[in-house]
Enzyme design. Structure first.
Site, PDB file in Angstrom:
ATOM      1  CB  THR A  85     121.528 111.662 104.778  1.00 33.76           C
ATOM      2  OG1 THR A  85     121.494 110.454 104.031  1.00 33.76           O
ATOM      3  CG2 THR A  85     121.281 111.353 106.226  1.00 33.76           C
ATOM      4  N   GLY A 141     125.952 109.004 101.909  1.00 38.34           N
ATOM      5  CA  GLY A 141     126.269 107.662 101.432  1.00 38.34           C
ATOM      6  C   GLY A 141     127.534 107.095 102.039  1.00 38.34           C
TER       7      GLY A 141
END
EC number: 2.3.2.2
Length: 571
Positions: free
Chosen positions: A380, A463
């Protein structure tokens, strides 16, 4: 092999030296290790995972753009420059502090599953889990819609101005940074078999190397179309038609109609207090409230007296995480399909009830979720920006699993996300697959206030590490007195093995695994093992951090992740 021994020996000695102390002798503060000083600036600040994206954000604000304009411009650049973590094929979440109304605004820019894909189709194919790559885990990308929603409320420059720097870099090229090159190289063997990936995301079949120039003219054309035609150019124009045709030709289900009907949602952030600070997160379908639950469980304990890196500090954090994540597995899902009792889950009373399960002496091996009564009520990128008017943006964006599904429609220059892998192929489960449903989301932005005033915009990528990281940043600052950079650079704790919302792992029955980043004393490791924890060394799952804090003397303070290629800078 013998020539490697000196290097291996030096590495072992370095690890040993770091493992015996959480401090570095060359830091004048005497606090736990920091790679650099905080960054201070009087007018504006940006912190992203790529130096060029940070500079684009600052240039945008210097030209009169708001913090939201800067965040959009930086996010567009990161989709080009760090495709290993994000892109316009993924989803977006944001929390914005608006100085005019003196309140926070939350945006959930997540997409839904294809409406023509059913649970029965997965069963017909004999699947028990949704594949991690390829056409089946793809959901509608919500990022572009999110850009225009945020811009429509808080933007000052045109979207054409915001996208122009990335369009130029996409055509003319930019050098690839070290960490990005590493993950890109790892992705090529996994994703090269999917149509469109090799042609658009490799140089003659390989990943670009560190320092090598990368160009993406296809993405430049896509962004130019969005610049010229607005949001609908992506969701209702030729781009959407190319996506729909591509999936129809490649055993997929995402259709033009799925993109044309997409809408994101403005949502109300929720909060809890910790040591006089309010931490704000977005409600499910994301996992943000797990950070609130962790802090509620830890608040009764005097972590400061135990000390950073002590057995008590690590043990209590891990136990609180286990309890929060048991609820995460049971309750967090798309609220339109499975509403969660959020107010109860983040209440102090519920934390006291659940906290009774924590023992100072013994690690929990198995944790059942709580049964709160309803009240009335993995890679991300994370970036944050703050402008001269006091607006602050906390924004996170992802394709999931690094570069996403591997599905790259021809001529568009981006990869679709594989977020749908988070669905469960089991009827009755909160995250059971259904057409038009949002999957459980791991990406979460964070924001903290003091006495109703903005204090800190921050995030930790990675995550299930994200809520654990959010809690650790505040603990490091509020309990252990670290500054903004030290709080991010200090060694991190990650617990792995909790029951997952995705149903892809069996329920935790063995207490899971505690990953400790280099820097925790061996005495702590030994004490944790005596309490029944399984402690292991794991390289790299500790997330990535950016933060901007309001300086009490005026202006801004910034920090950036030392584990990535990022930069915090201001003017």
């Amino acid at each position: 092999m013998p020539r490697l021994l000196p290097t291996l020996l030096a590495t072992a000695l370095l690890a040993l030296s770091l493992s015996t102390t959480a401090s570095a002798a060359d830091r004048i503060t005497g606090h736990p290790f920091a790679t650099r000083s905080e960054v201070h600036a009087p007018h504006a600040m940006a912190a992203t995972s790529h130096p060029l994206a940070t500079q684009i954000a600052l240039d945008t604000m210097k030209a009169g753009g708001s913090a939201v304009d800067a965040a959009i411009a930086a996010n567009a650049a990161l989709g080009l420059m760090e495709p290993t973590g994000n892109g316009i094929g993924g989803d977006l979440f944001a929390i914005i502090w608006d100085p005019k109304t003196k309140r926070l605004y939350g945006y959930d820019g997540s997409g839904r599953s294809p409406r023509s894909l059913t649970l029965a189709e997965f069963q017909r194919r004999g699947l028990t889990d949704i594949p991690s790559h390829g056409p089946l885990p793809v959901t509608v990308p919500g990022t572009v819609d999110g850009w225009f929603a945020l811009h429509g409320r808080f933007g000052r420059r045109t979207m054409a101005d915001n996208l122009a720097p990335t369009i130029r870099y996409a055509r003319e090229g930019h050098p690839v940074h070290e960490v990005i090159a590493y993950y890109w190289d790892r992705s090529v063997p996994r994703l090269g078999k999917w149509p469109g990936f090799t042609e658009q995301f490799t140089i003659q079949g390989r990943a670009p190397r560190t320092g090598e120039t990368w160009r993406n003219p296809n993405l430049a054309n896509t962004l130019q179309a969005i610049s010229d035609g607005g949001r609908d150019a992506f969701y209702k124009g030729d781009i959407a038609r190319v996506i729909g045709d591509y999936f129809a030709a490649n055993d997929g289900f995402l259709a033009y109609e799925d993109l044309a009907s997409h809408t994101g949602n403005w949502v109300e952030p929720v909060s809890t207090s910790y040591r006089g600070v309010e931490l704000w997160e977005l409600p499910p379908s994301g996992q943000g409230i797990a950070a609130l639950q962790i802090l509620n469980l830890l608040e009764p304990y005097d972590l400061k007296s135990y000390g950073f890196g002590s057995p008590e500090h690590v043990h209590l954090f891990v136990e609180a995480k286990k309890l929060a994540f048991a609820d995460r597995a049971r309750w967090y899902a798309d609220p339109e399909f499975h509403p969660a009792p959020v107010a109860k889950l983040i209440s102090k009373d519920y934390a006291r009830e659940r906290g009774a399960l924590i023992s100072m002496d013994t690690a929990l091996r198995e944790v059942q979720p709580g049964t709160p009564r309803q009240l009335d009520e993995g890679d991300t990128i994370y970036l944050t920006t703050a402008d001269a008017d006091g607006m602050m943006v906390s924004l996170i964006q992802s394709n999931y699993r690094g570069m996403g599904s591997g599905m790259a429609p021809p001529g568009l220059g981006f990869i679709l996300q594989d977020r749908g892998e988070q669905f469960v192929l089991q009827e009755g489960h909160p995250n059971s697959f259904a057409p038009g449903k949002r999957p459980f989301h791991t990406i979460i932005p964070a924001f903290a206030t003091k006495d109703g005033e903005p204090w800190l915009a921050f995030g930790v990528m990675g995550g299930a590490m994200q809520p654990q990281g959010h809690a650790q940043i505040l603990i490091n600052m509020l309990d252990f007195g670290m500054n903004l950079q030290e709080a991010g650079d200090a060694p991190r704790i990650q617990h792995d093995g909790s029951t997952e919302p995705t149903g892809q792992n069996t329920a935790m029955t063995d207490g899971g695994e505690v990953d400790l980043e280099t820097g925790f004393p061996y005495e702590t490791v030994r004490a944790l093992m005596q309490k029944g924890h399984s402690v292991r060394f794991s390289h790299g799952p500790y997330g990535g951090y950016q933060a901007i804090m309001k300086n009490p003397y005026g202006g801004w303070t910034g920090a950036s992740e030392s584990r990535k290629d990022g930069q915090a800078a201001g003017y």
